[in-house]
Design an enzyme around this catalytic site. Structure first.
Site, PDB file in Angstrom:
ATOM      1  CB  THR A  47      -0.917   0.005   1.233  1.00 51.47           C
ATOM      2  OG1 THR A  47      -1.767  -1.140   1.186  1.00 51.47           O
ATOM      3  CG2 THR A  47      -1.760   1.274   1.289  1.00 51.47           C
ATOM      4  CG  HIS A  50      -0.547   0.505  -4.513  1.00 54.33           C
ATOM      5  ND1 HIS A  50      -0.661   0.279  -5.869  1.00 54.33           N
ATOM      6  CD2 HIS A  50      -0.679  -0.702  -3.919  1.00 54.33           C
ATOM      7  CE1 HIS A  50      -0.856  -1.012  -6.086  1.00 54.33           C
ATOM      8  NE2 HIS A  50      -0.867  -1.635  -4.910  1.00 54.33           N
TER       9      HIS A  50
END
Length: 350
Positions: A47, A50
């Site tokens: 995450t 990202h």
């Protein structure tokens, strides 16, 4: 505690690729239902990558400037006035999903389904910092006999355990698509749960070799090999019984569906695109079961994960941690993650 009112933290500063900076930010205020924690170690999650890459999901979700990160281990140094169940000095990690505590799911023990969930380091300030304040209800008291590096990755390990535990695996043939850190973590878990064969697919040779060392029966690079070839090699005439989709790849998900046995069950942790196409005739006529997995089952997953670690899983999971850096060298950690030649990357905050 730091006598100043500021601390070092890794901040997503702007709405663009990269834009991570080590900054001085205010030490978080200790609310009455929270605990203040001195961070010892954190780990970089997919995450966080990202967010670094500033992809479409990050653009729709993250509001810079904000401290990122949600995987950690630390020590409680102060309790909010309403907190009676915890103690200063305890070594803790924490559930990264903060729930409302009031909805139907929360009051019936299904907090992981709360529709008002907020993610630490995603929808609220994160933990890539010297100190953090989180709700006492999110704190997980750790077994101090487990290595702190492993305690810093309980959050993603919980994802792997939640996914692996959803379906009965005893004597079953398992297909794992995606050998990223969570996919790799699932291998020794699946093996301990009694899987007969474990096949892992990916496109990164480094991670496929890690999968082999962690106990996969067979690994294959889908750029040059077909799942059906491995099935023939293992004499799997009817397909795989259980699939764990860990990659988020549209192609991998479609391939998994095509290679499941009748009545096969698929747990989906990866996030394919919203327009991903699969063979729905296969799903319907072969009676496949698709189950989406989000985060951890609070707090059942945490208990079971701890028990697995205490029974010896910790020795296997330690092999998935491949890089360790001081927090000031966080860029090296992100570079290792994005190059694909890594498992988990841990940052030391002490």
């Amino acid at each position: 505690m730091n006598n100043t009112k500021t601390m070092k933290a890794i901040v997503k500063t702007e709405e663009q690729v990269g834009a991570l900076a080590l900054q001085d930010v205010p030490i978080p205020h200790l609310e009455k239902n929270n605990v203040l924690i001195k961070v010892k170690k954190t780990a970089i999650c997919g995450t966080d990558v990202h967010i670094y890459k500033w992809d479409s999901w990050a653009q729709q979700t993250i509001k810079p400037p904000m401290v990122i990160g949600h995987e950690f281990v630390g020590e409680i140094i102060e309790l909010g006035e309403n907190v009676t169940s915890l103690e200063v000095g305890q070594i803790v990690s924490g559930e990264g999903h903060v729930v409302c505590g009031k909805c139907r799911h929360c009051i019936t023990g299904m907090q992981h389904l709360c529709r008002k969930t907020k993610g630490i380091g995603v929808n609220m300030q994160g933990i890539f910092s010297e100190y953090i304040s989180i709700p006492a209800s999110n704190v997980w008291v750790c077994d101090p006999n487990i290595d702190e590096d492993i305690l810093s990755i309980l959050d993603p390990l919980g994802n792997a355990v939640h996914t692996a535990l959803y379906f009965d695996l005893v004597g079953e043939d398992i297909l794992i698509t995606g050998a990223g850190p969570i996919g790799l973590m699932s291998i020794p878990v699946v093996k301990r749960l009694g899987a007969r064969t474990i096949v892992v697919t990916d496109i990164a040779p480094y991670r496929l070799e890690m999968a082999r060392k962690l106990g996969a029966t067979e690994v294959l690079d889908v750029r040059t090999e077909k799942i059906s070839d491995v099935m023939n090699k293992l004499n799997l005439k009817e397909g795989f019984d259980v699939g764990l989709e860990m990659s988020g790849s549209d192609i991998a998900f479609a391939d998994m569906v095509e290679n499941m046995a009748n009545g096969g069950r698929i747990a989906i942790l990866g996030i394919p695109s919203s327009t991903a196409r699969i063979n729905w005739n296969k799903v319907v006529f072969n009676s496949l079961t698709l189950k989406g997995i989000y985060g951890r089952h609070m707090y059942d997953t945490w208990y079971k994960m701890t028990a697995l670690l205490q029974s010896g899983l910790d020795a296997e999971i330690s092999n998935i941690i491949t890089h360790r850096f001081h927090y000031a060298d966080f860029q090296k950690g992100f570079d290792a993650m994005m190059q694909g030649d890594s498992g988990k990357v841990v940052l030391n905050w002490e």
